[in-house]
Design an enzyme around this catalytic site. Structure first.
Site, PDB file in Angstrom:
ATOM      1  N   TYR A   1       0.861  -1.180   0.000  1.00 58.44           N
ATOM      2  CA  TYR A   1       0.000   0.000   0.000  1.00 58.44           C
ATOM      3  C   TYR A   1       0.899   1.233   0.000  1.00 58.44           C
ATOM      4  O   TYR A   1       1.807   1.352   0.834  1.00 58.44           O
ATOM      5  CB  TYR A   1      -0.919   0.022   1.228  1.00 58.44           C
ATOM      6  CG  TYR A   1      -1.693   1.319   1.345  1.00 58.44           C
ATOM      7  CD1 TYR A   1      -2.857   1.510   0.600  1.00 58.44           C
ATOM      8  CD2 TYR A   1      -1.246   2.351   2.157  1.00 58.44           C
ATOM      9  CE1 TYR A   1      -3.560   2.706   0.670  1.00 58.44           C
ATOM     10  CE2 TYR A   1      -1.943   3.551   2.233  1.00 58.44           C
ATOM     11  CZ  TYR A   1      -3.094   3.722   1.492  1.00 58.44           C
ATOM     12  OH  TYR A   1      -3.773   4.916   1.564  1.00 58.44           O
TER      13      TYR A   1
ATOM     14  N   ASP B   1       9.382   3.408   0.789  1.00 60.22           N
ATOM     15  CA  ASP B   1       8.233   4.125   1.333  1.00 60.22           C
ATOM     16  C   ASP B   1       8.212   3.930   2.846  1.00 60.22           C
ATOM     17  O   ASP B   1       7.719   2.936   3.350  1.00 60.22           O
ATOM     18  CB  ASP B   1       6.954   3.593   0.684  1.00 60.22           C
ATOM     19  CG  ASP B   1       5.690   4.270   1.223  1.00 60.22           C
ATOM     20  OD1 ASP B   1       5.807   5.070   2.170  1.00 60.22           O
ATOM     21  OD2 ASP B   1       4.599   3.976   0.708  1.00 60.22           O
TER      22      ASP B   1
END
Length: 430
Positions: free
Chosen positions: A146, A247
């Site tokens: 995600y 990320d």
């Protein structure tokens, strides 16, 4: 407005995250947040187990952060960042360069995690365009990930089981390796990496960057995977020249037990995204850091400027609070606190594994996860938690907690025991 008026207007007019406007989920009006407690309008008090989606690592209304915000507001709340700089932005950038892995020394500020990832992806594409390599239009990632809710970030979320799967026909098409394995702490076997390596080598000339959530996959499944997998990715990127984007929006600033999750693998990415806990949950702010090679590669191209510039980029209020939050974190015994939280999560969530409703239980740093066999009934389980005096926000088949680092053992036990009871109650599942 009275509480009933607030709720009625909210239900009719306001869209909340991931909810329907026809059959919205219940919401609970909060009047005040202090420490690790949310004070509801009806007088009930909830121990917060979510840190406002990973962000409020110091708890709420911390006096150091409140003071930083108030002092900055007295001199300058905002100025455009085009053609102007200011002390809070420079001081925050200097802290980020100092504390992130050494090669990361160029900082681009934005106002949310999704935008920080968008900027990282744009950096990767523009880097190769600047080098004259126009074939490199693909990203390689793994399933179960995600990276945000904006358009390009959705394209690297899990394409089938993620929350954005329905958009697959209109999103850019990228490359997905299997969910990374083995689990964190399990024995490594080279076979775990074969599918990823095969996919990368088969598409090597088309890939601009690999993008991963290091070690912890967040909203895509709350999985913890072996740091060795990340080391292998770094090695393969080094060999092929493909960029690596980490990320760290959710994992940065201590959540996994190291300052950044990349440290578990001892690697540094070419581009790193940070956000959420950057300001201790006080303000919205994010940053994308890059190596000098990436930044200068872009700047030597035909189009020598990075094509991005958010209106509220480097907002002075947010930058001042972020500086205070980082200083507060570094001056606190956060490692000991996170380690103690992890130990308590492991011990107190372990009994969940015996329930027929539970598929797996896991903990890493200040993250505890109970994965269930069936999806939860969101409204019923949320009501159960509120009645137990805690705030936990489950989704899908995941009941998880990520408390503020300042959570005391007794408060953490309130959270873990509520999760344990909820996971065992078949009435709370769809």
């Amino acid at each position: 407005m009275q509480t009933k008026d607030i709720l009625e207007f909210d239900r009719t007019h306001i869209w909340h995250p991931y909810t329907s406007m026809i059959d919205p989920l219940p919401v609970y009006p909060v009047e005040r947040a202090e420490g690790v407690r949310l004070h509801l309008a009806d007088g009930r008090v909830l121990v917060d187990g979510m840190s406002s989606w990973w962000a409020a690592i110091h708890g709420y209304s911390h006096p150091v952060l409140v003071d930083a915000l108030a002092r900055q507001a007295q001199t300058m709340s905002h100025v455009m960042f085009g053609g102007i700089t200011h002390r809070p932005a420079v001081e925050l950038a200097s802290r980020l360069v100092r504390m992130t892995p050494a090669p990361l020394e160029r900082v681009f500020f934005s106002d949310s995690g999704s935008v920080a990832v968008e900027v990282a992806i744009k950096m990767a594409f523009q880097y190769w365009l600047s080098k004259g390599e126009r074939r490199r239009t693909k990203l390689l990632t793994v399933r179960g990930g995600y990276h945000g809710d904006t358009f390009e970030t959705m394209s690297v979320c899990d394409p089938e089981n993620g929350m954005h799967g329905m958009f697959s026909g209109v999103l850019p098409q990228h490359l997905f390796a299997p969910v990374p394995s083995p689990a964190f702490g399990d024995a490594w076997n080279d076979a775990h990496f074969e599918a990823f390596e095969t996919l990368l080598r088969a598409n090597e000339g088309d890939i601009a960057a690999v993008i991963l959530e290091p070690v912890v996959q967040g909203a895509g499944g709350m999985r913890f995977y072996s740091p060795e997998y990340l080391r292998r990715v770094r090695g393969l990127c080094d060999e092929t020249g493909i960029l690596l984007i980490a990320d760290e929006i959710a994992t940065g600033f201590g959540r996994t037990g190291t300052l950044f999750a990349c440290e578990h693998a001892g690697i540094a990415p070419d581009i790193m995204c940070v956000g959420k806990a950057l300001t201790g949950g006080m303000m919205t702010l994010a940053a994308t850091l890059a190596t000098a090679e990436v930044a200068e590669g872009i700047s030597r191209g035909e189009l020598s400027v990075l094509m991005h510039g958010p209106t509220f980029m480097a907002n002075p209020l947010a930058c001042a609070v972020a500086c205070a939050s980082i200083d507060l974190l570094e001056s606190s015994p956060w490692r000991e606190r996170v380690s103690a939280i992890e130990t308590q999560l492991r011990e107190e969530l372990a009994p969940c594994a015996d329930a027929d409703t539970v598929a797996d239980v896991r903990a890493l740093g200040a993250i505890g996860v109970v994965e269930t066999v069936r999806p939860v009934n969101m409204a019923a389980m949320q009501r159960f938690f509120v009645e137990r005096g805690v705030w936990v926000r489950p989704f899908g088949r995941l009941v998880y907690i990520m408390p503020p680092f300042v959570t005391e053992p007794d408060d953490l036990s309130l959270l873990t025991h509520a999760v344990r009871d909820a996971a065992r109650d078949p009435r709370l599942f769809s």
